[in-house]
Design a protein around this motif. Sequence first.
Motif, PDB file in Angstrom:
ATOM      1  N   THR A   1      31.151  35.116 -35.498  1.00  0.00           N
ATOM      2  CA  THR A   1      31.485  33.974 -34.206  1.00  0.00           C
ATOM      3  C   THR A   1      30.638  32.914 -34.661  1.00  0.00           C
ATOM      4  N   ASN A   2      31.517  31.700 -34.401  1.00  0.00           N
ATOM      5  CA  ASN A   2      30.831  30.394 -34.953  1.00  0.00           C
ATOM      6  C   ASN A   2      31.129  29.139 -33.789  1.00  0.00           C
ATOM      7  N   LYS A   3      30.302  28.374 -33.625  1.00  0.00           N
ATOM      8  CA  LYS A   3      30.280  27.378 -32.788  1.00  0.00           C
ATOM      9  C   LYS A   3      30.074  26.124 -33.433  1.00  0.00           C
ATOM     10  N   THR A   4      30.771  24.879 -33.123  1.00  0.00           N
ATOM     11  CA  THR A   4      30.679  23.522 -33.319  1.00  0.00           C
ATOM     12  C   THR A   4      30.090  22.728 -32.548  1.00  0.00           C
ATOM     13  N   ILE A   5      29.091  21.840 -32.787  1.00  0.00           N
ATOM     14  CA  ILE A   5      28.599  20.738 -32.033  1.00  0.00           C
ATOM     15  C   ILE A   5      28.774  19.369 -32.624  1.00  0.00           C
ATOM     16  N   VAL A   6      29.093  18.565 -32.088  1.00  0.00           N
ATOM     17  CA  VAL A   6      29.121  17.153 -32.866  1.00  0.00           C
ATOM     18  C   VAL A   6      28.151  16.210 -32.114  1.00  0.00           C
ATOM     19  N   MET A   7      27.028  15.894 -32.605  1.00  0.00           N
ATOM     20  CA  MET A   7      25.859  15.262 -32.187  1.00  0.00           C
ATOM     21  C   MET A   7      26.073  13.976 -32.289  1.00  0.00           C
ATOM     22  N   LYS A   8      25.574  13.053 -31.559  1.00  0.00           N
ATOM     23  CA  LYS A   8      25.390  11.692 -31.717  1.00  0.00           C
ATOM     24  C   LYS A   8      24.167  11.143 -31.262  1.00  0.00           C
ATOM     25  N   VAL A   9      23.355  10.237 -32.056  1.00  0.00           N
ATOM     26  CA  VAL A   9      22.129   9.719 -31.907  1.00  0.00           C
ATOM     27  C   VAL A   9      22.230   8.576 -31.426  1.00  0.00           C
ATOM     28  N   VAL A  10      21.340   8.187 -30.373  1.00  0.00           N
ATOM     29  CA  VAL A  10      21.485   6.976 -29.673  1.00  0.00           C
ATOM     30  C   VAL A  10      19.869   6.513 -29.412  1.00  0.00           C
ATOM     31  N   PRO A  11      19.797   5.126 -29.409  1.00  0.00           N
ATOM     32  CA  PRO A  11      18.640   4.605 -29.175  1.00  0.00           C
ATOM     33  C   PRO A  11      17.701   5.053 -27.930  1.00  0.00           C
ATOM     34  N   LYS A  12      18.462   5.089 -26.858  1.00  0.00           N
ATOM     35  CA  LYS A  12      18.036   5.837 -25.604  1.00  0.00           C
ATOM     36  C   LYS A  12      18.962   6.474 -24.923  1.00  0.00           C
ATOM     37  N   LEU A  13      18.532   7.492 -24.104  1.00  0.00           N
ATOM     38  CA  LEU A  13      19.721   8.286 -23.447  1.00  0.00           C
ATOM     39  C   LEU A  13      20.355   7.644 -22.400  1.00  0.00           C
ATOM     40  N   THR A  14      21.614   7.622 -22.300  1.00  0.00           N
ATOM     41  CA  THR A  14      22.564   7.099 -21.205  1.00  0.00           C
ATOM     42  C   THR A  14      22.903   7.880 -20.426  1.00  0.00           C
ATOM     43  N   ARG A  15      23.319   7.420 -19.311  1.00  0.00           N
ATOM     44  CA  ARG A  15      23.912   8.341 -18.042  1.00  0.00           C
ATOM     45  C   ARG A  15      25.450   8.272 -18.059  1.00  0.00           C
ATOM     46  N   GLY A  16      26.158   9.305 -18.022  1.00  0.00           N
ATOM     47  CA  GLY A  16      27.612   9.224 -17.906  1.00  0.00           C
ATOM     48  C   GLY A  16      28.117   9.134 -16.757  1.00  0.00           C
ATOM     49  N   LEU A  17      29.381   8.738 -16.307  1.00  0.00           N
ATOM     50  CA  LEU A  17      29.741   8.440 -14.900  1.00  0.00           C
ATOM     51  C   LEU A  17      29.638   9.639 -14.180  1.00  0.00           C
ATOM     52  N   ALA A  18      29.915  10.889 -14.554  1.00  0.00           N
ATOM     53  CA  ALA A  18      29.888  12.170 -13.944  1.00  0.00           C
ATOM     54  C   ALA A  18      28.540  12.292 -13.323  1.00  0.00           C
ATOM     55  N   SER A  19      27.490  12.034 -14.160  1.00  0.00           N
ATOM     56  CA  SER A  19      26.131  12.209 -13.795  1.00  0.00           C
ATOM     57  C   SER A  19      25.959  11.376 -12.536  1.00  0.00           C
ATOM     58  N   ILE A  20      26.180   9.842 -12.782  1.00  0.00           N
ATOM     59  CA  ILE A  20      25.845   9.041 -11.832  1.00  0.00           C
ATOM     60  C   ILE A  20      26.946   9.204 -10.246  1.00  0.00           C
ATOM     61  N   LEU A  21      27.931   9.996 -10.317  1.00  0.00           N
ATOM     62  CA  LEU A  21      28.634  10.298  -9.327  1.00  0.00           C
ATOM     63  C   LEU A  21      28.111  11.189  -8.676  1.00  0.00           C
ATOM     64  N   SER A  22      27.661  12.307  -9.609  1.00  0.00           N
ATOM     65  CA  SER A  22      27.144  13.463  -8.874  1.00  0.00           C
ATOM     66  C   SER A  22      25.822  13.093  -7.959  1.00  0.00           C
ATOM     67  N   GLU A  23      25.185  12.307  -8.649  1.00  0.00           N
ATOM     68  CA  GLU A  23      23.921  11.869  -7.889  1.00  0.00           C
ATOM     69  C   GLU A  23      24.311  11.209  -6.640  1.00  0.00           C
ATOM     70  N   VAL A  24      25.097  10.089  -6.750  1.00  0.00           N
ATOM     71  CA  VAL A  24      25.463   9.533  -5.574  1.00  0.00           C
ATOM     72  C   VAL A  24      26.102  10.645  -4.539  1.00  0.00           C
ATOM     73  N   MET A  25      27.024  11.575  -4.839  1.00  0.00           N
ATOM     74  CA  MET A  25      27.539  12.442  -3.878  1.00  0.00           C
ATOM     75  C   MET A  25      26.243  13.095  -3.229  1.00  0.00           C
ATOM     76  N   MET A  26      25.210  13.637  -4.243  1.00  0.00           N
ATOM     77  CA  MET A  26      24.173  14.407  -3.642  1.00  0.00           C
ATOM     78  C   MET A  26      23.464  13.577  -2.646  1.00  0.00           C
ATOM     79  N   TYR A  27      23.365  12.267  -2.629  1.00  0.00           N
ATOM     80  CA  TYR A  27      22.610  11.653  -1.549  1.00  0.00           C
ATOM     81  C   TYR A  27      23.348  11.351  -0.334  1.00  0.00           C
ATOM     82  N   VAL A  28      24.726  11.209  -0.545  1.00  0.00           N
ATOM     83  CA  VAL A  28      25.685  11.164   0.606  1.00  0.00           C
ATOM     84  C   VAL A  28      25.646  12.439   1.379  1.00  0.00           C
ATOM     85  N   THR A  29      25.837  13.534   0.506  1.00  0.00           N
ATOM     86  CA  THR A  29      25.574  14.735   1.320  1.00  0.00           C
ATOM     87  C   THR A  29      24.564  15.030   2.256  1.00  0.00           C
ATOM     88  N   ILE A  30      23.489  14.671   1.590  1.00  0.00           N
ATOM     89  CA  ILE A  30      21.820  14.650   2.136  1.00  0.00           C
ATOM     90  C   ILE A  30      21.905  14.072   3.387  1.00  0.00           C
TER      91      ILE A  30
END
Length: 224
Positions: free
Chosen positions: A144-173
């Motif tokens: 069994t083999n698995k492939t991972i494409v890794m990108k190195v960045v200067p600092k961690l960036t947040r994706g749109l999905a993460s931001i939307l999920s956090e907003v939805m969490m606060y809206v739900t609360i």
Amino acid sequence: MSAVQELLLLPLALLALQASLCRGACVEVDSNTEAVVNEGFKLGCISCKKRGEVPATATVDWYFMASDETFYSPLYSYDYENKRDEITDSRFDDRLAWNGSKKTDDLQDGSIYILNVTFNDTGTYKCIFTRTLKYSNFHYPINTNKTIVMKVVPKLTRGLASILSEVMMYVTIIGLQVWLAIEMIYCYRKISAAGEEALRESAAEYLAIASESKDNCAGVQVAE
């Protein structure tokens, strides 16, 4: 101890025995793909065995292809059965550590951990599980083999999905809190109205009893 007590304790003993024999379930979760320079990063690679009742042994081999390369080169190998692990790419000397299954010959988690990530670590990683299922009459190999494409960045960036999920969490609360407040007001008003209605019924009953008592007294006086 009575026979009834022994019968009651028997199911509890069976449950305790089953709980002691339970093992954690294996779930194949995809690895993260964005690493931060000068920090550590886990390259996740999980391959669950489909036939859990069949004993097996497994080894894991990792390969790396940098972003400017066109072929894979051996990176790391791990063989728990023979107590052997080896870093085979000098670019990762003293920077790789095993982060997978331990104390088992049948590896299911073949993850590794990179220390002090550099921009040169950007590229494609491949892990290959070589598992041998040991049946009574023969051995059956599986790869069994698995492939991972890794990108190195200067600092961690947040994706749109993460931001939307956090907003939805606060809206739900907030929505749940508003709904709870409305329910509390509604229940308070309903209880208050029920209490007033009960008071009115009690007062009417009291007046009816008083009126009846007064009429009875008047009848007695007339009779005398």
